[in-house]
Design a protein around this motif. Structure first.
Motif, PDB file in Angstrom:
ATOM      1  N   LEU A  58      10.292  -0.506  -6.358  1.00 56.69           N
ATOM      2  CA  LEU A  58       8.998   0.023  -6.769  1.00 56.69           C
ATOM      3  C   LEU A  58       7.877  -0.817  -6.177  1.00 56.69           C
ATOM      4  O   LEU A  58       7.969  -2.041  -6.129  1.00 56.69           O
ATOM      5  CB  LEU A  58       8.882   0.038  -8.290  1.00 56.69           C
ATOM      6  CG  LEU A  58       9.773   1.027  -9.035  1.00 56.69           C
ATOM      7  CD1 LEU A  58       9.641   0.831 -10.536  1.00 56.69           C
ATOM      8  CD2 LEU A  58       9.445   2.466  -8.650  1.00 56.69           C
ATOM      9  N   LEU A  59       6.815  -0.150  -5.744  1.00 52.86           N
ATOM     10  CA  LEU A  59       5.664  -0.833  -5.166  1.00 52.86           C
ATOM     11  C   LEU A  59       4.394  -0.202  -5.725  1.00 52.86           C
ATOM     12  O   LEU A  59       4.283   1.031  -5.790  1.00 52.86           O
ATOM     13  CB  LEU A  59       5.677  -0.704  -3.637  1.00 52.86           C
ATOM     14  CG  LEU A  59       4.679  -1.580  -2.876  1.00 52.86           C
ATOM     15  CD1 LEU A  59       5.050  -3.053  -3.037  1.00 52.86           C
ATOM     16  CD2 LEU A  59       4.679  -1.210  -1.393  1.00 52.86           C
ATOM     17  N   PRO A  60       3.420  -1.015  -6.149  1.00 50.31           N
ATOM     18  CA  PRO A  60       2.181  -0.443  -6.679  1.00 50.31           C
ATOM     19  C   PRO A  60       1.473   0.443  -5.663  1.00 50.31           C
ATOM     20  O   PRO A  60       1.571   0.230  -4.449  1.00 50.31           O
ATOM     21  CB  PRO A  60       1.329  -1.687  -7.005  1.00 50.31           C
ATOM     22  CG  PRO A  60       2.325  -2.779  -7.201  1.00 50.31           C
ATOM     23  CD  PRO A  60       3.441  -2.488  -6.236  1.00 50.31           C
ATOM     24  N   LYS A  61       0.789   1.416  -6.157  1.00 51.45           N
ATOM     25  CA  LYS A  61       0.020   2.339  -5.324  1.00 51.45           C
ATOM     26  C   LYS A  61      -0.914   1.568  -4.392  1.00 51.45           C
ATOM     27  O   LYS A  61      -1.602   0.632  -4.818  1.00 51.45           O
ATOM     28  CB  LYS A  61      -0.789   3.274  -6.222  1.00 51.45           C
ATOM     29  CG  LYS A  61      -1.669   4.264  -5.479  1.00 51.45           C
ATOM     30  CD  LYS A  61      -2.488   5.086  -6.452  1.00 51.45           C
ATOM     31  CE  LYS A  61      -3.427   6.037  -5.721  1.00 51.45           C
ATOM     32  NZ  LYS A  61      -4.271   6.808  -6.667  1.00 51.45           N
ATOM     33  N   ASP A  62      -0.919   1.932  -3.126  1.00 53.81           N
ATOM     34  CA  ASP A  62      -1.793   1.390  -2.078  1.00 53.81           C
ATOM     35  C   ASP A  62      -1.388   0.008  -1.588  1.00 53.81           C
ATOM     36  O   ASP A  62      -2.075  -0.564  -0.745  1.00 53.81           O
ATOM     37  CB  ASP A  62      -3.264   1.373  -2.522  1.00 53.81           C
ATOM     38  CG  ASP A  62      -3.801   2.765  -2.791  1.00 53.81           C
ATOM     39  OD1 ASP A  62      -3.354   3.703  -2.109  1.00 53.81           O
ATOM     40  OD2 ASP A  62      -4.657   2.914  -3.680  1.00 53.81           O
ATOM     41  N   TRP A  63      -0.299  -0.570  -2.103  1.00 54.70           N
ATOM     42  CA  TRP A  63       0.198  -1.825  -1.539  1.00 54.70           C
ATOM     43  C   TRP A  63       0.936  -1.532  -0.236  1.00 54.70           C
ATOM     44  O   TRP A  63       1.400  -0.412  -0.001  1.00 54.70           O
ATOM     45  CB  TRP A  63       1.127  -2.523  -2.527  1.00 54.70           C
ATOM     46  CG  TRP A  63       0.398  -3.259  -3.617  1.00 54.70           C
ATOM     47  CD1 TRP A  63      -0.708  -2.851  -4.292  1.00 54.70           C
ATOM     48  CD2 TRP A  63       0.750  -4.537  -4.162  1.00 54.70           C
ATOM     49  NE1 TRP A  63      -1.072  -3.780  -5.239  1.00 54.70           N
ATOM     50  CE2 TRP A  63      -0.190  -4.825  -5.172  1.00 54.70           C
ATOM     51  CE3 TRP A  63       1.773  -5.445  -3.907  1.00 54.70           C
ATOM     52  CZ2 TRP A  63      -0.157  -5.994  -5.917  1.00 54.70           C
ATOM     53  CZ3 TRP A  63       1.829  -6.610  -4.646  1.00 54.70           C
ATOM     54  CH2 TRP A  63       0.871  -6.886  -5.636  1.00 54.70           C
TER      55      TRP A  63
END
Length: 370
Positions: A58-63
């Motif tokens: 999982l990766l935060p939005k816009d990273w």
């Protein structure tokens, strides 16, 4: 530097996030730092390792993601010592590049002077020289390796670097020792593992960073072989580090390995190990970290270490029924069939009604009943 075999990824994640950052469980501002303001959802999209699809996370939005799985060419490296397994060299960054996580390459080194009776050729290889694709270098402790090698490599522009604290990780070291004994028919490598708290400035910005490193000592069997393992970090601007702790924790806990990739990698390591054996007898016992065994030890490392940083909870995947661990720093968790996850504190928020989201199909992911 040599990058870690993928079977090492999950224990490495768990090890680093195990550290006690001083995180305040009453603060939930990490969502604001990655979503734009109070009341907005904290969105994590599931991404694949970009080069070989070796795992997802999982990766935060816009990273953003840079790097990934790489391979060492033994011909270009001057030998096969660091060309056995897949390498992971990857960095995850916030939109402003001021917060992120990074995996640094593991590397096999050769302390050729440590056991002089093992090598008559020792005088021919001074410190800094190449020995079968490995740099000749004295063996270091984890903290010395972080200070002298890892930080300059990861942050070449960092200034006024200070190690403000060290936390030993005996559980991680013990797990590695047990694994080496199983893989080597009773012979056991020695391990040290630690987390260093670091402060420094970069481009005039003060940073706080936590970096973990394990050192593997092959002992007399290796005649001087040693390596750094699990060298990776989380960092943020100093005033914001605690607020981002649940974000780092969510990323770290979300890794899922690709079984097909693992099968191919194990076969590749077997072939490459044979090449290394033909090239250099001193590395006849190249460590083969079998993925199946690593999976068996993940739960122990997780239970002993991971929960120290931030509160966790077991959630039920609404599509598969499987239990997944996630942060409890927000009140509500949603998930879709692709594995994207959204956290929110507002009970009235429904991501399927959010016009700003590019994906839909979310269902509430409830806490597992005990």
């Amino acid at each position: 530097m040599k990058l870690m075999p993928l079977p090492a990824v999950i224990p490495a994640l768990l090890a680093l996030i195990a550290c006690n950052s001083g995180f305040n469980p009453d603060k939930k501002d990490g969502g604001e730092l990655i979503s734009g303001g109070e009341g907005h959802p904290v969105i994590f999209y599931r991404n694949s390792e970009p080069n070989e699809n070796a795992f997802t996370f999982l990766l935060p939005k816009d990273w953003s993601i840079t790097g990934g799985i790489t391979r060492v060419d033994p011909n270009a490296a001057g030998g096969a010592g660091n060309a056995i397994e897949a390498k992971l060299y990857m960095k995850l960054s916030s939109p402003d590049q001021k917060a992120g996580m990074g995996w640094l390459p593991d590397t096999r080194f050769f302390d050729i002077h440590r056991y002089p009776e093992k090598s008559l050729a020792a005088p021919m290889f001074p410190d800094g020289s190449n020995y079968n694709g490995m740099m000749v270098m004295r063996m270091m402790t984890p903290v010395d390796f972080i200070r002298e090698i890892a930080i300059p490599f990861a942050h070449p522009h960092a200034q006024n670097i200070k190690v403000t604290g060290v936390q030993q990780l005996p559980n991680l070291a013990e797990e590695y020792g047990k694994m080496s004994s199983l893989m080597l028919g009773g012979y056991r490598f020695n391990y040290q593992a630690a987390i260093a708290n670091l402060e420094y400035s970069e481009n005039g910005i003060p940073y706080l960073e936590k970096m973990v490193c394990a050192i593997e000592d092959w002992g007399q069997l290796g005649g001087g072989l040693w390596s750094n393992k699990e060298t990776w970090y989380v960092r943020a601007e100093k005033p914001l580090f605690e607020e981002l702790a649940p974000v780092f924790a969510t990323i770290g806990q979300s890794v899922k390995l690709n079984p097909e990739w693992i099968t191919r990698e194990i076969r590749s390591q077997q072939v490459n190990s044979n090449i290394a054996l033909q090239t250099q007898r001193d590395i006849a016992r190249i460590d083969r970290e079998i993925t199946e065994h690593r999976a068996l030890t993940n739960s122990e490392i997780n239970n002993d270490m991971y929960l120290n940083l931030t509160g966790q909870e077991d959630y039920i995947n609404p599509f598969t029924g499987e239990t997944e661990r996630g942060t409890n720093e927000w009140n509500f968790r949603w998930e879709n069939a692709q594995g994207d996850v959204i956290y929110h504190d507002n009970n009235n928020y429904n991501p399927n009604d959010d016009a700003e989201l590019r994906v839909k199909g979310f269902k509430r992911s409830e806490v597992r009943k005990r």
